[in-house]
Scaffold this motif. Structure first.
Motif, PDB file in Angstrom:
ATOM      1  N   LEU A 176       0.811  -1.219   0.000  1.00  0.00           N
ATOM      2  CA  LEU A 176       0.000   0.000   0.000  1.00  0.00           C
ATOM      3  C   LEU A 176       0.843   1.268   0.000  1.00  0.00           C
ATOM      4  O   LEU A 176       0.293   2.374   0.056  1.00  0.00           O
ATOM      5  N   GLY A 177       2.150   1.110  -0.021  1.00  0.00           N
ATOM      6  CA  GLY A 177       3.031   2.272  -0.018  1.00  0.00           C
ATOM      7  C   GLY A 177       3.172   2.913   1.344  1.00  0.00           C
ATOM      8  O   GLY A 177       3.447   4.114   1.437  1.00  0.00           O
ATOM      9  N   MET A 178       3.012   2.134   2.393  1.00  0.00           N
ATOM     10  CA  MET A 178       3.106   2.632   3.764  1.00  0.00           C
ATOM     11  C   MET A 178       4.339   2.066   4.450  1.00  0.00           C
ATOM     12  O   MET A 178       4.713   0.910   4.225  1.00  0.00           O
ATOM     13  N   GLY A 179       4.971   2.871   5.297  1.00  0.00           N
ATOM     14  CA  GLY A 179       6.052   2.385   6.118  1.00  0.00           C
ATOM     15  C   GLY A 179       5.520   1.689   7.351  1.00  0.00           C
ATOM     16  O   GLY A 179       4.428   2.007   7.844  1.00  0.00           O
ATOM     17  N   ALA A 180       6.280   0.745   7.882  1.00  0.00           N
ATOM     18  CA  ALA A 180       5.843  -0.008   9.063  1.00  0.00           C
ATOM     19  C   ALA A 180       7.056  -0.439   9.867  1.00  0.00           C
ATOM     20  O   ALA A 180       8.014  -0.982   9.309  1.00  0.00           O
ATOM     21  N   THR A 181       7.000  -0.182  11.173  1.00  0.00           N
ATOM     22  CA  THR A 181       8.085  -0.571  12.079  1.00  0.00           C
ATOM     23  C   THR A 181       7.465  -0.998  13.400  1.00  0.00           C
ATOM     24  O   THR A 181       6.591  -0.305  13.929  1.00  0.00           O
ATOM     25  N   GLY A 182       7.929  -2.108  13.939  1.00  0.00           N
ATOM     26  CA  GLY A 182       7.391  -2.561  15.216  1.00  0.00           C
ATOM     27  C   GLY A 182       8.249  -3.644  15.837  1.00  0.00           C
ATOM     28  O   GLY A 182       9.010  -4.332  15.147  1.00  0.00           O
ATOM     29  N   THR A 183       8.131  -3.780  17.136  1.00  0.00           N
ATOM     30  CA  THR A 183       8.783  -4.900  17.818  1.00  0.00           C
ATOM     31  C   THR A 183       8.051  -6.188  17.463  1.00  0.00           C
ATOM     32  O   THR A 183       6.850  -6.179  17.196  1.00  0.00           O
ATOM     33  N   MET A 184       8.774  -7.284  17.499  1.00  0.00           N
ATOM     34  CA  MET A 184       8.201  -8.555  17.040  1.00  0.00           C
ATOM     35  C   MET A 184       8.457  -9.652  18.058  1.00  0.00           C
ATOM     36  O   MET A 184       9.517  -9.690  18.701  1.00  0.00           O
ATOM     37  N   LYS A 185       7.486 -10.530  18.207  1.00  0.00           N
ATOM     38  CA  LYS A 185       7.663 -11.695  19.052  1.00  0.00           C
ATOM     39  C   LYS A 185       8.644 -12.672  18.411  1.00  0.00           C
ATOM     40  O   LYS A 185       8.707 -12.803  17.183  1.00  0.00           O
TER      41      LYS A 185
END
Length: 383
Positions: A176-185
Motif C-alpha cells: 500500500l506504499g506505507m512504512g511499518a516498524t514494530g517490535t516482534m515476538k
C-alpha cells in the motif's frame, strides 16, 4: 471536577449539586433508539452514544496528518456492567473499554476505533475499501492497524508494538506504499531468517546488533542486544546509520555509551504517542500547578490558597507552603530543640542542617546566616 475545591466552576457548582448532575448523566440519552431495529442495535453495541463518538472522531480527523504515526491500545476506565470490558495488563488502567488509537508522536489523537469484537473490527476494515486477499483471516492486531490506513496519506510510516507486528502486516503495508516498524515476538520470526543468538550478541558486548533482509526485500528484521535481545521488524529502516545512547551499568556504576541501530532510535522516539495520552494524572498535576500560579498572581486569593492547603492537609506528611507564603509569618523561624533531640534535614530548598561539634545543646551553638535575594529572605541554620 467542577465541584472540587481546586477546579471548582462557580457557574456550574452553584447552579446544581453534584448528586443532581449524576442523576442527569444517568438519564441522559443522545440517540433515539426507536430509529434502529433490533438487528442494528445488536450490530453496534455503542449505538446509544454513537452520535457523540462520531462527533469527537470527526474533529480528530480534521487534525494535520504527520509523517510518523503510532497505533496502540488504550483502556478507558469503566467499572459498570458490560461484556465489552477488557483486561489489558501493563496499562495505567487495565480494566475498562478497549479502543485502538492512531496518534502522533506528541500525543494527538488522529483517529480511534472502539473494540466490540473481532468480527466487528474486520467489517470495519472491509468498509474502508481495501482490496485484501483473505481479509477474513486477519488477526486482531493486523486489522486494527489496517483500520487506520485510510485515515492517513500514502507514504505515512506506522509504528506499533509486538501485539500488532506480523510478517503479513508488513507485506500488506508495503504493497500500500506505507512504512511499518514494530517490535516482534520471537516465535513470529521466519525460520529461514538466520540471526545471531542472544549468547553470540552478548559476547560481542552491549549494543551489538544483527539484521537479515527477506529475499524479496519486503522487510528486514533487526535484533539488538541491550540487557536482552530486542527484535524489530521494518520495511524501511534497519541498523544504519548507527547512533549512540546512554545505558546504566550496574557493575561499573556509571552510564555507558552504547551503539543503537537506526530502527531502535526511531521506534523509541515515534512510538510513545498513545502513552502520552494515557498520562491523565500527570496532566491534572500540570493543570493544578497552572491554576495555583494564577491564584498566586491574584491579590484577593488568600481564601482560595487556604482552601487548597486544607484540601491536602489530610496527608501524613504536610506539604511545603507555597513560595508566596513561606516568608509571610514566623512559621519557619529557628527554634531551639531539647537536648539529644533527633536531627532531621530541613525540607525547605536551600537549607542544610549540620550537627554542632560542641555537643547537642542547640541553644548555645546556634548560628544564623541571613542571605537576601530579590524576592524573599532565607534563614540558613547551621547547628
Amino acid at each position: 471536577m467542577y465541584w472540587q475545591k481546586k477546579t471548582r466552576i462557580s457557574v456550574i457548582a452553584d447552579a446544581m449539586s453534584r448528586d443532581m448532575f449524576s442523576v442527569i448523566i444517568a438519564s441522559l440519552k443522545v440517540f433515539d433508539e426507536s430509529l434502529l431495529n433490533a438487528a442494528q442495535r445488536k450490530s453496534d453495541r455503542f449505538h446509544k452514544i454513537r452520535p457523540l463518538i462520531d462527533c469527537v472522531r470527526s474533529r480528530c480527523l480534521e487534525l494535520d496528518r504527520p509523517q510518523y504515526v503510532s497505533v496502540d491500545e488504550m483502556i478507558i476506565p469503566f467499572t459498570g456492567r458490560t461484556h465489552l470490558k477488557q483486561f489489558t495488563p501493563r496499562k495505567p488502567n487495565p480494566h475498562g473499554l478497549k479502543i485502538f488509537v492512531l496518534a502522533s508522536s506528541d500525543g494527538q489523537v488522529l483517529d480511534f476505533e472502539f473494540f466490540q469484537g473481532k468480527e466487528d473490527l474486520l467489517l470495519n476494515v472491509q468498509r474502508t475499501g481495501l482490496h485484501l486477499p483473505e481479509w477474513g483471516t486477519l488477526k486482531i492486531g493486523e486489522a486494527a492497524v489496517l483500520r487506520f490506513v485510510k485515515s492517513v496519506s500514502r507514504g505515512t510510516s506506522f509504528f506499533f508494538d509486538r501485539f500488532f507486528t506480523t510478517p503479513k502486516l508488513l507485506e500488506i503495508l508495503s504493497s500500500l506504499g506505507m512504512g511499518a516498524t514494530g517490535t516482534m515476538k520471537k516465535n513470529l520470526v521466519p525460520k529461514q531468517c538466520r540471526l545471531k543468538t542472544e549468547n553470540q550478541l552478548k559476547r560481542s558486548g552491549r549494543g551489538s546488533s544483527d539484521c537479515a533482509v527477506r529475499d524479496d526485500s519486503a522487510f528486514c528484521i533487526t535484533v539488538w542486544f541491550d540487557k536482552k535481545n530486542i527484535i524489530l521488524a521494518s520495511n524501511e529502516h534497519s541498523i544504519q546509520p548507527v547512533s549512540t545512547c546512554q545505558r546504566w551499568c550496574k557493575r561499573e556504576k556509571r552510564h555507558l555509551e552504547v551503539e543503537r541501530p537506526r530502527v531502535v532510535e526511531l521506534y523509541n522516539s515515534k512510538m510513545g504517542g498513545v502513552d502520552i495520552i494515557d498520562q491523565y494524572d500527570f496532566k491534572l498535576e500540570i493543570a493544578y500547578s497552572l491554576i495555583s500560579e494564577e491564584v498566586l498572581n491574584d491579590d484577593n486569593s488568600e481564601s482560595e490558597i487556604s482552601e487548597e492547603h486544607d484540601d491536602i492537609s489530610r496527608k501524613r506528611t504536610r506539604p511545603l507552603p507555597i513560595a508566596a507564603k513561606r516568608t509571610n509569618s514566623a512559621c519557619h523561624m529557628p527554634d531551639a530543640l531539647p537536648p539529644y533531640a533527633s536531627r532531621t534535614r530541613c525540607r525547605y530548598p536551600g537549607y542544610t542542617a549540620v550537627k554542632s561539634p560542641d555537643g547537642p545543646n542547640l541553644g548555645q551553638n546556634l548560628k544564623v546566616n541571613i542571605s537576601r535575594t530579590t524576592h524573599d529572605t532565607h534563614l540558613k541554620i547551621c547547628m
